[in-house]
Design an enzyme around this catalytic site. Structure first.
Site, mmCIF file in Angstrom:
data_model
loop_
_atom_site.group_PDB
_atom_site.id
_atom_site.type_symbol
_atom_site.label_atom_id
_atom_site.label_comp_id
_atom_site.label_asym_id
_atom_site.label_seq_id
_atom_site.Cartn_x
_atom_site.Cartn_y
_atom_site.Cartn_z
ATOM 1 C CB CYS A 115 2.258 2.830 0.942
ATOM 2 S SG CYS A 115 1.824 1.326 0.119
ATOM 3 C CG HIS A 157 6.035 -0.774 1.750
ATOM 4 N ND1 HIS A 157 5.523 -1.954 2.234
ATOM 5 C CD2 HIS A 157 5.030 -0.207 1.019
ATOM 6 C CE1 HIS A 157 4.280 -2.124 1.811
ATOM 7 N NE2 HIS A 157 3.943 -1.063 1.070
HETATM 8 C C1 2RA Z 1 0.683 -2.511 -1.339
HETATM 9 N N1 2RA Z 1 1.028 -0.285 -2.117
HETATM 10 O O1 2RA Z 1 1.605 -2.450 -0.520
HETATM 11 C C2 2RA Z 1 0.013 -1.240 -1.818
HETATM 12 C C3 2RA Z 1 -0.946 -0.666 -0.833
HETATM 13 N N2 2RA Z 1 -1.955 -1.479 -0.447
HETATM 14 O O2 2RA Z 1 0.244 -3.570 -1.779
#
Ligand code: 2RA
Length: 329
Positions: free
Chosen positions: A126, A234
């Site tokens: 991601c 994010h």
């Molecule tokens: C996280 N990128 O955000 C990883 C996806 N599970 O921990």
């Protein structure tokens, strides 16, 4: 199309169902797949109830496409079994991402490399997806020499247990702990496990996956991945050193003109991307674009996206859409 969703009861699996509904993919048969303990339970898709089936049953049904989000060990064991019956697997785990013979796809960057022979396709991590989706047009125009990335990652990336811990902490309740520390008053510099080199797997994914997707091993990448108590998506601070001179407004326009990217960048009126605003949307949001005056040919920017959508489920479904639209399944 017969489409299987493997790991359908998990957070990403559930979002995959919603995205399949929203984007109105031609799903003639949905095959919801989960572990034995969930077999026989029901999921809702397009206002219809579907019974969850086992891996064995799903393989026997020979789906055209299987969207996987059930962890690396499940992918390693079962993705080849689906491929063996002719299914094209789009895998959201890290199991196949760095395999030399598997493609790592962000459709707007490298879907054109896909062929009918690609039966196991890897969906990137991601935090990588939102970053490379932004870097790709910039790399084509200016050439990227180095990336310095700091991430501020949603707790949803850790999983349900961490989300429950955060909710319990906000409500002052005790409950299962995904972290040995408080989450809601914290910033934890630890996403995934630490490697021998002192970096976490999450940080090394940003390094290795970026070079593979942009097809350029000369791009120097370093990252620090941090978990923060938000749920919407994010966020990433990215310092980009180009090989050539750039113009700030040209960078802003190039990104504005890139499908899938929304520039939110007017600090005079406090306009910049935030997880609260990105939550539930599929775009990658970019702002705080500004020259780094400490180094030539270098720009700073802030990139935010919903990690469960474009960071996982939407990107996977977009790969499926590309395969269908180009008769590759
Ligand atoms: C996280 N990128 O955000 C990883 C996806 N599970 O921990």
């Amino acid at each position: 199309m017969k489409i299987a969703v493997v790991g359908v009861t998990g957070m990403v699996g559930q979002v995959m169902l919603r995205i399949l509904e929203e984007r109105n993919l031609n799903v003639s048969t949905l095959i919801p797949v989960a572990s034995e303990k969930s077999v026989g339970t029901e999921v809702t898709f397009k206002n219809k109830q579907y019974k969850v089936v086992s891996m064995k049953q799903a393989i026997e049904m020979k789906p055209d496409i299987a969207l996987f989000s059930a962890g690396g060990s499940v992918s390693l064991e079962f993705a080849p079994q689906f491929a063996a019956v002719g299914t094209t697997v789009i895998d959201n785990s890290s199991a196949f991402r760095m395999d030399a013979d598997k493609k790592l796809i962000v459709p707007e960057i490298n879907a054109a490399s896909l062929t009918k022979e690609d039966k196991i396709i890897a969906n990137p991590n991601c935090s990588t997806i939102q970053m490379v989706a932004t870097m790709s047009p910039l790399h084509k125009k200016y050439g990227i020499k180095r990336l310095v990335i700091s991430t501020y990652q949603s707790i949803t990336g850790t999983g349900v247990k961490a989300v429950e811990q955060l909710e319990n902490e906000f409500q002052g309740k005790k409950g299962p702990m995904a972290y040995p520390y408080q989450i809601h008053k914290n910033a934890i510099p630890h996403c995934d496990v630490f490697e021998e080199n002192g970096y976490t797997k999450e940080e090394m994914k940003l390094v290795n996956e970026t070079q593979k997707i942009l097809d350029d091993r000369t791009i120097a990448v370093t990252a620090t991945a941090v978990r923060i108590p938000v749920v919407g998506g994010h966020s990433e601070s990215v310092n980009v050193e180009f090989r050539n001179e750039f113009d700030e407004s040209a960078v802003r326009k190039l990104l504005s003109d890139t499908p899938g990217i929304t520039v939110q960048d007017n600090v005079d009126v406090n306009v910049y991307p935030m997880p609260l605003m990105a939550h539930g949307k599929d775009d990658v949001f970019v702002g705080r674009i500004r020259r780094d005056y400490s180094q030539e040919n270098t720009v700073n920017m802030w990139i935010v996206s919903d990690n469960l959508r474009k960071g996982a489920a939407t990107n996977a479904v977009q790969i499926a859409e590309y395969l269908i639209a180009n008769d590759l399944v």
